[in-house]
Design an enzyme around this catalytic site. Structure first.
Site, short mmCIF file in Angstrom:
data_model
loop_
_atom_site.label_atom_id
_atom_site.label_comp_id
_atom_site.label_asym_id
_atom_site.label_seq_id
_atom_site.Cartn_x
_atom_site.Cartn_y
_atom_site.Cartn_z
N ASN A 113 6.29 8.35 2.50
CA ASN A 113 6.18 9.07 1.24
C ASN A 113 6.93 10.39 1.33
O ASN A 113 6.75 11.14 2.29
CB ASN A 113 4.70 9.34 0.92
CG ASN A 113 3.93 8.05 0.71
OD1 ASN A 113 3.89 7.51 -0.38
ND2 ASN A 113 3.33 7.52 1.77
N HIS A 166 0.84 -1.21 0.00
CA HIS A 166 0.00 0.00 0.00
C HIS A 166 0.86 1.25 0.00
O HIS A 166 1.91 1.31 0.67
CB HIS A 166 -0.93 0.00 1.22
CG HIS A 166 -2.14 0.84 1.01
ND1 HIS A 166 -2.10 2.23 1.08
CD2 HIS A 166 -3.42 0.51 0.72
CE1 HIS A 166 -3.33 2.69 0.84
NE2 HIS A 166 -4.14 1.68 0.61
N HIS A 167 0.43 2.25 -0.76
CA HIS A 167 1.18 3.50 -0.87
C HIS A 167 1.30 4.20 0.48
O HIS A 167 2.20 5.02 0.68
CB HIS A 167 0.48 4.42 -1.88
CG HIS A 167 1.42 5.29 -2.66
ND1 HIS A 167 2.42 6.02 -2.09
CD2 HIS A 167 1.51 5.52 -3.99
CE1 HIS A 167 3.07 6.70 -3.01
NE2 HIS A 167 2.55 6.40 -4.19
N ALA A 168 0.42 3.89 1.42
CA ALA A 168 0.54 4.47 2.75
C ALA A 168 1.76 3.94 3.49
O ALA A 168 2.26 4.60 4.41
CB ALA A 168 -0.73 4.18 3.57
#
Length: 455
Positions: free
Chosen positions: A306, A138-140
Site C-alpha cells: 500500500n 486482501h488490501h493487506a
C-alpha cells in the site's frame, strides 16, 4: 518470516465481519472466435496446471487468528490452487443483473486467513456469450493501484498471444520487481526516512497556512452528516457501467480542467440527484476523499502493498448549476494537488493520515452516530490500460473495480480507464444504500448535463 509494513498490518487489524477489507474487480471478456462449448472448462484446467505464480499470492498471515499478532507474513508451501480459483455458472436468464448480484454476494464475504488472502472466480452463463472473472485480494496484500497494475501485467495487446499468464502469475521474472537496482541498505532507508520526517514540521506549518489563513484547502470534519455516513453491515451491493472516454475528454478540453475533475463532477451531479431522490440532500456540500498514488514508475508493474495519499475535494453538491459545480471541484483539486507537489512522498503519506485518521476508530460503538464524518465517500480514479487488451485471445470488454467500505462510509465509487472507455464500479452497503443501481442512471444524466454546460 518478513515483517508486515504497518499499513498492511492495519488492514488486517481493523477487519471484522461487517468490514471485509479486500479490494475486488469484475472483468468481462469476449471469447475468442471458434471457442467451443468446453472453452472455459479447458481454460480452467490448463490454468490449474500452470506453475507460474507470483510470491505475493502464496503469502498469508503468520498468525491467522484475529488478535494483535498480525506483524509478519509467511509463505504457504501447500497452497490449494483449486480452492482459490473457482468455476461458477450464472442462473438464467444470465443477464448482467445476475452477474452483479453474484459479485455483490462474493464481495461481502471474508477471506480465509488460514490461507493466502485471495480468490478468483471464473463465471460462465452470460446470455450474450461473454464470460467474467471476479477477483478479490486482501488490501493487506495489494491496494487498488497495485492490483490493477498486476492485472495489466497478465494481459496482452495482441489478440493472437495465447501465452498470457494466469491471473495469479506474471510475465516478469521472479526478481523483476527489483528493476535491476540494488536494494537500499537498512541504514540508507533509515537515513532517507529521517530526512523526510525532519521536514514534516515545516510541511505541517505549510498545510496549516493554506488551510486556515488562505482558506484554499478542504479539511476533514467539514463534511455534512448524510445517509451515507452511518454504521454499516457486512452485505454489499455492486453496480457497474462504462462511459466513453471521448465524452469526458471533450468536456475537460472545453472547460480547461482535468479529466478527473470531470469525473468528480459526474459523481457530484449523480450524488446530488440520488440524495434529492431520497429526500436526503444536505445544505452543505459533500466532501470526497480522492486517493492519490504515491508510487514511483520505478516500482514497476509487480508492485504490491500500500502506498497512497489522500486529498479532500469539495464536491459542491449545494450548487444546482453543473458548470459551477465543475469549476468549484477544479479549484478544490488544484489547490490540494499544488500542496502535495511541494511535499515528499512520506510527508504526503503522513499528512494524508490526518484526513483518514478518524476511520481507524469508526468501529467504536456510537462513534459514527455521534461525530461528523471526515468526508462523505471515497471517489477513486485508477489508471488502466490505454489500448484494447486481450487475455489468451479473449478480448477484455470491461474492468469494474469493487472497493472497501467502513463504518461511516457506506458508499464507494471507483473507476478505471480501459481503452476508449471509463469503467465505473460502485460499492455500497446493502442495508444503508437503497436502489444503488439508480446512481448509474444519475451518472449518465450528470455527464449529459456537463456536456450541455460547456457547449
Amino acid at each position: 518470516m518478513p515483517l508486515m509494513p504497518v499499513t498492511d498490518s492495519m488492514f488486517l487489524l481493523v477487519e471484522t465481519r461487517e468490514h471485509p477489507m479486500h479490494v475486488g474487480g469484475l472483468q468481462l471478456f469476449k471469447k475468442p472466435e471458434g471457442a467451443g462449448p468446453d472453452y472455459l472448462r479447458d481454460l480452467r484446467r490448463n490454468l490449474l496446471e500452470s506453475d507460474n505464480m507470483r510470491p505475493v499470492f502464496r503469502r498469508r498471515p503468520a498468525r491467522p487468528v484475529n488478535t494483535a499478532g498480525h506483524v509478519a507474513w509467511t509463505t504457504d508451501a501447500d497452497l490449494e490452487l483449486d480452492y482459490h480459483f473457482r468455476h461458477s455458472a450464472l442462473p438464467q436468464p444470465g443477464r448482467i443483473r445476475e452477474l452483479l448480484e453474484l459479485a455483490s454476494r462474493w464481495h461481502g464475504t471474508l477471506l480465509d486467513r488460514h490461507r493466502p488472502l485471495w480468490e478468483i472466480h471464473l463465471v460462465e452463463g452470460l446470455q450474450d456469450g461473454r464470460f467474467a472473472i471476479y477477483t478479490k485480494v486482501h488490501h493487506a496484500l495489494m491496494d487498488g493501484v497495485s492490483a490493477l497494475k498486476h492485472l495489466q501485467g497478465t494481459l496482452s495487446d495482441d489478440p493472437n498471444d495465447l501465452d498470457c499468464p494466469p491471473p495469479w502469475g506474471s510475465k516478469r521474472p521472479a526478481d523483476a520487481s527489483r528493476n535491476g537496482k540494488k536494494p537500499s541498505s537498512l541504514l540508507q532507508s533509515a537515513g532517507n526516512t529521517f530526512n523526510q520526517l525532519a521536514g514534516l514540521a515545516p510541511a505541517a506549518v505549510k498545510v496549516a497556512q493554506e488551510a486556515f489563513r488562505e482558506h484554499t484547502l478542504t479539511l476533514p470534519m467539514q463534511a455534512p452528516k448524510t445517509m451515507l455516513n452511518v454504521p454499516i453491515g457486512g452485505a454489499r451491493r455492486f453496480a457497474a457501467q462504462s462511459w466513453s472516454l471521448d465524452r469526458v475528454r471533450a468536456i475537460a478540453s472545453a472547460a480547461g480542467v482535468s479529466r478527473n475533475d470531470v469525473v468528480l463532477a459526474m459523481c457530484s451531479g449523480a450524488l446530488r440527484d440520488y440524495l434529492i431522490e431520497q429526500s436526503a440532500l444536505p445544505d452543505a456540500p459533500l466532501t470526497a476523499m480522492v486517493p492519490v498514488s504515491l508510487r514511483r514508475k520505478s516500482d514497476g508493474g509487480d508492485a504490491a502493498g500500500n502506498n497512497i495519499g489522500a486529498l479532500l475535494c469539495n464536491l459542491a453538491t449545494d450548487l444546482a448549476d453543473p458548470g459551477q459545480r465543475l469549476a468549484a471541484i477544479h479549484l478544490s483539486m488544484r489547490n490540494g494537488k499544488r500542496l502535495f507537489s511541494e511535499l515528499t512522498p512520506l510527508q504526503t503519506l503522513l499528512l494524508s493520515g490526518i484526513n483518514v485518521a478518524q476511520l481507524g476508530i469508526s468501529p467504536v460503538p456510537g462513534f459514527v452516530n455521534n461525530t461528523r464524518p471526515p468526508f462523505n465517500l471515497v471517489i477513486s480514479n485508477v489508471p488502466g490500460p490505454r489500448k484494447q487488451m486481450y487475455w489468451n485471445g479473449a478480448q477484455l470488454d470491461g474492468i469494474y473495480p469493487a472497493s472497501v467500505l467502513l463504518d461511516g462510509q457506506a458508499l464507494n465509487i471507483t473507476l478505471t480507464s480501459n481503452g476508449d472507455n471509463l469503467d465505473f464500479g460502485i460499492t455500497g452497503c446493502r442495508r444503508s444504500v437503497p436502489h444503488l443501481q439508480r446512481i448509474l442512471i444519475h451518472l449518465d444524466t450528470a455527464l449529459a448535463e456537463l456536456e450541455g454546460a460547456v457547449a
